[in-house]
Design a protein around this motif. Structure first.
Motif, PDB file in Angstrom:
ATOM      1  N   UNK A 103       0.814  -1.218   0.000  1.00  0.00           N
ATOM      2  CA  UNK A 103       0.000   0.000   0.000  1.00  0.00           C
ATOM      3  C   UNK A 103       0.845   1.264   0.000  1.00  0.00           C
ATOM      4  N   UNK A 104       2.113   1.180   0.365  1.00  0.00           N
ATOM      5  CA  UNK A 104       2.980   2.362   0.367  1.00  0.00           C
ATOM      6  C   UNK A 104       3.623   2.511  -1.011  1.00  0.00           C
ATOM      7  N   UNK A 105       3.140   3.435  -1.782  1.00  0.00           N
ATOM      8  CA  UNK A 105       3.619   3.593  -3.153  1.00  0.00           C
ATOM      9  C   UNK A 105       3.428   5.038  -3.607  1.00  0.00           C
ATOM     10  N   UNK A 106       3.934   5.321  -4.791  1.00  0.00           N
ATOM     11  CA  UNK A 106       3.752   6.638  -5.402  1.00  0.00           C
ATOM     12  C   UNK A 106       2.345   6.760  -5.979  1.00  0.00           C
ATOM     13  N   UNK A 107       1.960   8.016  -6.281  1.00  0.00           N
ATOM     14  CA  UNK A 107       0.592   8.257  -6.749  1.00  0.00           C
ATOM     15  C   UNK A 107       0.320   7.580  -8.082  1.00  0.00           C
ATOM     16  N   UNK A 108       1.323   7.494  -8.974  1.00  0.00           N
ATOM     17  CA  UNK A 108       1.080   6.886 -10.278  1.00  0.00           C
ATOM     18  C   UNK A 108       0.890   5.370 -10.200  1.00  0.00           C
ATOM     19  N   UNK A 146      -5.007  -1.029   4.306  1.00  0.00           N
ATOM     20  CA  UNK A 146      -4.128  -0.847   3.147  1.00  0.00           C
ATOM     21  C   UNK A 146      -4.880  -0.204   1.994  1.00  0.00           C
ATOM     22  N   UNK A 147      -6.118  -0.614   1.776  1.00  0.00           N
ATOM     23  CA  UNK A 147      -6.921   0.014   0.719  1.00  0.00           C
ATOM     24  C   UNK A 147      -7.172   1.489   1.027  1.00  0.00           C
ATOM     25  N   UNK A 148      -7.452   1.791   2.300  1.00  0.00           N
ATOM     26  CA  UNK A 148      -7.629   3.189   2.661  1.00  0.00           C
ATOM     27  C   UNK A 148      -6.369   4.008   2.437  1.00  0.00           C
ATOM     28  N   UNK A 149      -5.203   3.434   2.740  1.00  0.00           N
ATOM     29  CA  UNK A 149      -3.947   4.143   2.511  1.00  0.00           C
ATOM     30  C   UNK A 149      -3.703   4.365   1.027  1.00  0.00           C
ATOM     31  N   UNK A 150      -4.039   3.364   0.197  1.00  0.00           N
ATOM     32  CA  UNK A 150      -3.902   3.537  -1.252  1.00  0.00           C
ATOM     33  C   UNK A 150      -4.807   4.660  -1.760  1.00  0.00           C
ATOM     34  N   UNK A 193      -3.850   8.204  -3.541  1.00  0.00           N
ATOM     35  CA  UNK A 193      -4.452   8.626  -4.798  1.00  0.00           C
ATOM     36  C   UNK A 193      -5.434   9.765  -4.654  1.00  0.00           C
ATOM     37  N   UNK A 194      -5.554  10.325  -3.417  1.00  0.00           N
ATOM     38  CA  UNK A 194      -6.457  11.442  -3.133  1.00  0.00           C
ATOM     39  C   UNK A 194      -7.905  11.093  -3.455  1.00  0.00           C
TER      40      UNK A 194
END
Length: 519
Positions: free
Chosen positions: A306-311, A336-340, A344-345
């Protein structure tokens, strides 16, 4: 069977000779000057047989007499061996039972009396093991030194001494010394399973991840290590090697050296994903985590995914939603879905996933994410509430009560306390006094939490009108029960002296003359 065969054969020969002699009678003439002997053929044959038997018996008797010293030496050796075996057996039984003092006594006695070098080395090593169990490490080291001396140039005895010494040093926590003892065996190419296990323990204790990885691989290949233990060692050692090589790009060589099944282990997958992300290859990092999660669903892998860049959010969010269909009640996956979604705003989806997660598990991280989300949405009250909940979920906060003054101490039973009249209570009669309103018993305060409820300090501010309480004073007899020390004599209370006046005290009124405030 063999005896019966030879008996039958001799009987047949005897019968054959008798038949031949009966069919061909004759005489035998022996000329020995100046004598002449003549006899029948049958008698001559019988004399030859008797002479052979006598000669055979005589030679056997002579051989038996000559072998007497050898037989005596052999008997003494067997008796000494039997004594040695008895001591060794008794010492080993005591050692296995944990009776180390008895074992040491028998084994030291065996060491002093045996003549066989291998038996002396065995007795010294066993005595060292017993002294290790007793915690006598100095005597243990002396026995190990004697075992090395007795071993001489025998390779087998040298290796046995080294392995026993290394095992005891590892039990004592001296991994560096154990590795030093095992170094000659390692340099000599020893590949015994027990030696490799000892080397693995020493290298693991010293944190030599490269050697731990190699030894765990070798033992797992030879089925000398449990599968779960081997995977755990390979996983931790391989991950440490990958993390150590991230700064200088050496992790790529380590990654190529790993087998396909080893790359799917959780810690190795996490370290490899971090290495690829540091190199800017986020797609490969996501693929590694997805492959590892497909083999074993691990919360740490999901959190790292879940820890990743916006793209990277759309691709990873779609993949995580497929996992959610299989695990709809997994709180970690919902977080994890909430963090993603936060990355992604996607504020609405993030709030729904995080609310579903916190409804299933009171997690500090989830509350903190909700607090950050509401802070971003300009909802300070809800943000502050979730931050407080995150703090209370991450640590055990005390339950704080409302502000309230402690009740006044009860000093009426103190033997050194003087009342307003300057006299003590006398006799066994209970004297009642009227306490002021502020000393009345307060109602119990309502427990509250200052952290979770900022308005808790306002609870219980209003002071209700308290009625005057009638509290009984303790008599002089009760003073003995009030203190744990020795009882105070009654004469100490008959003529008290006030510390506020230098004049002689007035005689105390009798209990029946003192005014009593009856309720």
């Amino acid at each position: 069977m063999r005896t019966w065969f030879w008996t039958l054969l001799l009987a047949c020969v005897a019968v054959a000779i008798a038949v031949v002699l009966r069919a061909h009678p004759g005489n035998v003439l022996i000329l020995v000057w100046p004598w002449r002997f003549e006899m029948s053929l049958t008698l001559a044959v019988l004399l030859l047989v008797a002479l052979f038997v006598a000669l055979y018996v005589g030679l056997r008797l002579l051989a038996w007499l000559v072998a007497i010293p050898d037989r005596v030496r052999a008997w003494r050796g067997r008796r000494a061996q039997a004594r040695d075996h008895e001591l060794l057996e008794r010492g080993w039984i005591s050692l296995l039972e944990g009776r180390f003092s008895h074992a040491e006594k028998d084994l030291v006695k065996l060491l002093d009396q045996t003549k066989v070098r291998g038996r002396r080395v065995l007795a010294a090593l066993s005595a060292a093991r017993a002294e290790h169990g007793l915690g006598e490490f100095e005597r243990r080291d002396q026995m190990l030194a004697r075992a090395r001396e007795e071993a001489g140039d025998d390779a087998g005895l040298i290796e046995a001494t080294a392995t026993v010494a290394a095992d005891m040093l590892l039990d004592q926590g001296l991994a560096a010394q154990a590795l030093e003892v095992l170094a000659p065996l390692q340099d000599g190419g020893a590949r015994h399973l027990h030696t490799m296990r000892l080397l693995l323990r020493a290298e693991k204790a010293l944190g030599h991840q490269e050697r731990v990885f190699v030894l765990a691989r070798g033992l797992a290949r030879r089925n000398a290590l449990g599968k779960a233990e081997a995977e755990q060692l390979i996983d931790s050692a391989g991950a440490a090697r990958l993390r150590a090589g991230i700064g200088n790009e050496q992790w790529r060589a380590v990654w190529k050296d790993l087998k396909a099944e080893e790359r799917l282990l959780p810690n190795i997958a996490l370290a490899a994903a971090a290495a690829f992300e540091s190199a800017g290859d986020h797609t490969e990092a996501a693929r590694i985590l997805e492959s590892a999660i497909a083999v074993k669903f691990n919360p740490a892998l999901v959190a790292a995914y879940a820890r990743c860049e916006a793209e990277q959010v759309p691709r990873r969010l779609a993949k995580a939603e497929t996992w959610l269909q299989q695990r709809p009640a997994d709180a970690g996956l919902l977080t994890a879905l909430g963090l993603l979604c936060l990355n992604g705003q996607l504020w609405g989806q993030a709030e729904r996933y995080l609310q579903r997660s916190v409804a299933r598990r009171n997690d500090a991280q989830t509350h903190a994410l909700l607090g950050s989300l509401y802070d971003r949405l300009n909802r300070p009250a809800e943000a502050a509430r979730h931050w407080r909940l995150a703090t209370s979920a991450s640590m055990a906060l005390p339950i704080l009560a409302t502000d309230a003054a402690l009740p006044p101490a009860d000093t009426q039973s103190d033997p050194h306390h003087l009342d307003a009249e300057g006299a003590y209570a006398e006799g066994d009669e209970m004297v009642y006094v009227t306490l002021p309103a502020q000393s009345a018993v307060q109602p119990p305060a309502v427990a509250a939490d200052y952290v979770l409820d900022p308005d808790a300090r306002q609870v219980g501010r209003a002071e209700p009108a308290a009625p005057q309480a009638i509290v009984p004073l303790r008599s002089a007899v009760d003073i003995e029960e009030y203190f744990d020390s020795a009882p105070i004599p009654q004469t100490a209370f008959e003529a008290p002296v006030s510390s506020f006046s230098t004049a002689a005290p007035a005689p105390a009124d009798k209990p029946e003359d003192k005014p009593v405030d009856k309720a």
